[in-house]
Design an enzyme around this catalytic site. Structure first.
Site, mmCIF file in Angstrom:
data_model
loop_
_atom_site.group_PDB
_atom_site.id
_atom_site.type_symbol
_atom_site.label_atom_id
_atom_site.label_comp_id
_atom_site.label_asym_id
_atom_site.label_seq_id
_atom_site.Cartn_x
_atom_site.Cartn_y
_atom_site.Cartn_z
ATOM 1 N N ASN A 167 -2.100 -65.669 8.297
ATOM 2 C CA ASN A 167 -0.777 -65.547 8.917
ATOM 3 C C ASN A 167 -0.359 -66.804 9.673
ATOM 4 O O ASN A 167 0.620 -66.786 10.411
ATOM 5 C CB ASN A 167 -0.740 -64.336 9.864
ATOM 6 C CG ASN A 167 -0.616 -63.035 9.105
ATOM 7 O OD1 ASN A 167 -0.162 -63.009 7.964
ATOM 8 N ND2 ASN A 167 -1.021 -61.945 9.732
ATOM 9 N N ASP B 10 4.376 -62.852 10.365
ATOM 10 C CA ASP B 10 4.043 -61.421 10.432
ATOM 11 C C ASP B 10 4.235 -60.819 11.815
ATOM 12 O O ASP B 10 3.495 -59.920 12.218
ATOM 13 C CB ASP B 10 2.613 -61.161 9.947
ATOM 14 C CG ASP B 10 2.588 -60.078 8.867
ATOM 15 O OD1 ASP B 10 3.664 -59.544 8.560
ATOM 16 O OD2 ASP B 10 1.508 -59.773 8.348
ATOM 17 N N GLY C 245 2.855 -61.744 -1.667
ATOM 18 C CA GLY C 245 1.527 -61.431 -1.146
ATOM 19 C C GLY C 245 1.448 -59.997 -0.680
ATOM 20 O O GLY C 245 2.467 -59.313 -0.524
ATOM 21 N N ASP D 233 -2.133 -59.281 14.669
ATOM 22 C CA ASP D 233 -2.687 -59.657 13.361
ATOM 23 C C ASP D 233 -2.783 -61.177 13.232
ATOM 24 O O ASP D 233 -2.421 -61.738 12.199
ATOM 25 C CB ASP D 233 -1.849 -59.070 12.226
ATOM 26 C CG ASP D 233 -2.623 -59.011 10.903
ATOM 27 O OD1 ASP D 233 -3.865 -59.076 10.940
ATOM 28 O OD2 ASP D 233 -1.978 -58.908 9.840
ATOM 29 N N VAL E 150 4.845 -58.477 0.861
ATOM 30 C CA VAL E 150 5.932 -59.420 1.110
ATOM 31 C C VAL E 150 6.524 -59.869 -0.217
ATOM 32 O O VAL E 150 5.790 -60.229 -1.146
ATOM 33 C CB VAL E 150 5.448 -60.636 1.917
ATOM 34 C CG1 VAL E 150 6.595 -61.629 2.132
ATOM 35 C CG2 VAL E 150 4.877 -60.195 3.258
ATOM 36 N N GLY F 119 1.277 -54.560 4.733
ATOM 37 C CA GLY F 119 2.375 -54.349 3.808
ATOM 38 C C GLY F 119 2.425 -55.395 2.715
ATOM 39 O O GLY F 119 1.508 -56.194 2.539
ATOM 40 N N GLY G 163 -1.106 -57.338 1.936
ATOM 41 C CA GLY G 163 -2.204 -57.189 2.879
ATOM 42 C C GLY G 163 -2.201 -55.812 3.499
ATOM 43 O O GLY G 163 -1.452 -54.915 3.070
ATOM 44 N N GLY G 164 -3.033 -55.645 4.529
ATOM 45 C CA GLY G 164 -3.166 -54.343 5.160
ATOM 46 C C GLY G 164 -1.882 -53.848 5.802
ATOM 47 O O GLY G 164 -1.669 -52.644 5.930
ATOM 48 N N LYS H 245 9.605 -57.908 3.858
ATOM 49 C CA LYS H 245 8.316 -57.238 4.013
ATOM 50 C C LYS H 245 8.474 -55.732 3.894
ATOM 51 O O LYS H 245 9.234 -55.106 4.635
ATOM 52 C CB LYS H 245 7.689 -57.578 5.365
ATOM 53 C CG LYS H 245 6.355 -56.868 5.558
ATOM 54 C CD LYS H 245 5.547 -57.498 6.644
ATOM 55 C CE LYS H 245 4.158 -56.883 6.652
ATOM 56 N NZ LYS H 245 3.270 -57.536 7.605
#
Length: 484
Positions: A144, A157, A19, A139, A26, A24, A21-22, A41
């Protein structure tokens, strides 16, 4: 970016991307020393930093990841290691097989309040451990929160966790709809900020939609800062009141972690919660009323929705949107034959898709029924939500970055009231073409409906095309009048 078989630090073999996201990316990886799977990550490094700033960022990332690695709770995904290659930080964590809460919501729609309360308790436990160690998660959001097969929840996260009062090195992390107002305003944040994000996440789970859901990210930010979310009708009086209190703009008037735990425990079916004057009922209403004072006139909705009220309205449940518009009518208005994969896309939503070389087109119809709350009947709840949406969408008018949104206009002949707004978004690699949307919202008794007419690969100079959305909404409105 590393390839599939990249070997990190001579030990972690990257297998596949899980995955992005903002904060980083994974990866699934194999720890070749211990012969086990782990999650790796790759922390996102902000663009535009000088070499010195990049080095400082990497040092800070390592320090905070190590601090997060000291956190231990059944609801926290364990951080095992942190690696620096060049100036790129990597965080090594347990790999978890559970499904994210956001995926469960997309597949199943709104979740039962008792289940949501139980999930909230698990996440709250993780946050309390972090806060005790002086760390903020920063976050918390449905993506998450992982749900295991047995229904237990874990918060992932923690690799971007930051110290309480520890600056804004990770200010870019997080999702606007789940970031507390003080964070969006770049004001000091504390445990109350994480609890606000938890409240937004639980609201999404029990309602099936985010409290500040909007089409454009700029509109989401504006809603978080300026508007009050609709009272969560599906949550019930007690959980709904708690969520409203947790989403107060002013951190000082939000309930504390212990107060949140007290209410969630009672709702999740745990140990009995005291109902005396010193218990939850004493703090709940003052907290909501304090939010009303802090927010001004916008707070009337939450306080009013906590009182009792009878009438349901015409619709006990929302009709199937796929039965409100015939395929032949959809094909005629879209000027083409919809693809076979058209149909029910999620609970309460139906879509028709046309793909061709000239221009792809998509038509979406959504309907949902609002329930009574307190003194407010179902139609009153729907009317106030419609009014709130009209105001918020109007406030989003204008151009921000690559997005532009037009004026909100009234539409005659659709339900009891209806509005339409046009929007255009440039593609990331173009200043000439993008997607064009006409979004129509209407209300009939306690039912709200939305029609979205989307065209892709549209030149920016092309005229707006709201006529199909209005025609579809009139057909849907007519079908609703026949169905009840």
């Amino acid at each position: 970016m590393p390839g599939d078989l990249y070997l990190l630090a001579g030990r972690y073999r990257l297998i596949e991307r899980l995955g992005q996201g903002g904060a980083g990316t994974v990866w699934r990886a194999i720890d070749e020393i211990l012969d086990r799977q782990v999650a790796v990550k790759q922390v996102r490094v902000p663009e535009g930093l000088t070499p010195r700033e990049r080095a400082e960022f990497a040092d800070r990332a390592i320090h905070e990841a190590r601090s997060a690695g000291r956190l231990r709770d059944p609801a926290i995904v364990v951080v095992h290691d942190v690696v620096l290659e060049g100036d790129q930080p990597w965080i090594i964590m347990d790999i978890v097989s559970g499904r994210s809460l956001d995926k469960v919501i997309r597949e199943q729609g709104p979740l039962p309040p008792a289940f949501v309360a139980a999930v909230g308790l698990r996440v709250l436990s993780a946050l309390e451990v972090a806060h005790t160690h002086g760390m903020l998660h920063h976050d918390v959001k449905p993506a998450n929160i992982l749900l295991e097969a047995d229904g237990s929840a874990m918060l992932t996260d923690f690799g971007i966790a930051v110290p309480v009062g520890g600056g804004h090195k990770f200010a870019g992390a997080g999702s606007p709809g789940y970031m507390a107002p003080e964070r969006l305003n770049e004001q000091p944040s504390g445990p109350a900020s994480d609890l606000w994000s938890l409240g937004a996440s639980l609201y999404t789970a029990v309602e099936g939609r985010a409290p500040f859901e909007r089409e454009l990210s700029a509109a989401v930010v504006a809603a978080v800062l300026l508007h009050e979310p609709p009272f969560p009708a599906r949550a019930g009086r007690e959980l709904g009141g708690l969520l409203v209190a947790m989403l107060a703009k002013d951190p000082a008037v939000r309930p504390t972690a212990s107060q949140v735990r007290q209410v969630l425990t009672g709702l999740a079916g745990g140990a009995p919660v005291p109902r005396s004057a010193t218990g939850k009922r004493r703090w709940l209403l003052p907290a909501v009323l304090a939010a009303v004072v802090a927010l001004g006139a916008g707070g009337w909705y939450a306080a009013g929705a906590l009182r009792g009220g009878p009438e349901t309205g015409r619709f006990v449940t929302a009709p199937d949107p796929c039965e409100l518009l015939g395929d032949a009518d959809a094909a005629r208005l879209m000027k083409g034959r919809p693809d076979p994969d058209s149909g029910r896309s999620r609970p309460g939503e139906c879509q028709w898709i046309i793909r061709d070389q000239g221009q792809n087109r998509r038509l979406v119809v959504r309907v949902w029924a609002e329930k009574p709350n307190g003194d407010l009947s179902g139609p009153q709840v729907a009317e106030r939500r419609f009014t709130s949406e009209k105001s918020t969408r109007g406030a989003a008018e204008g151009a921000v970055s690559r997005d532009a949104r037009g004026k909100v206009g009234d539409v005659d002949g659709v339900g009891e009231s209806a509005i339409v707004q046009n929007a255009f978004r440039f593609y990331l690699n173009s200043n000439e073409t993008g997607t064009s949307d006409s979004i129509l919202l209407f209300r009939t008794s306690n039912l709200l409906g939305e029609v979205i007419w989307r065209r892709e690969d549209v030149p920016a100079s092309a005229p707006e095309d709201k006529a199909p959305a209005e025609a579809v909404a009139r057909l849907v409105s007519q079908a609703l009048s026949r169905s009840n």
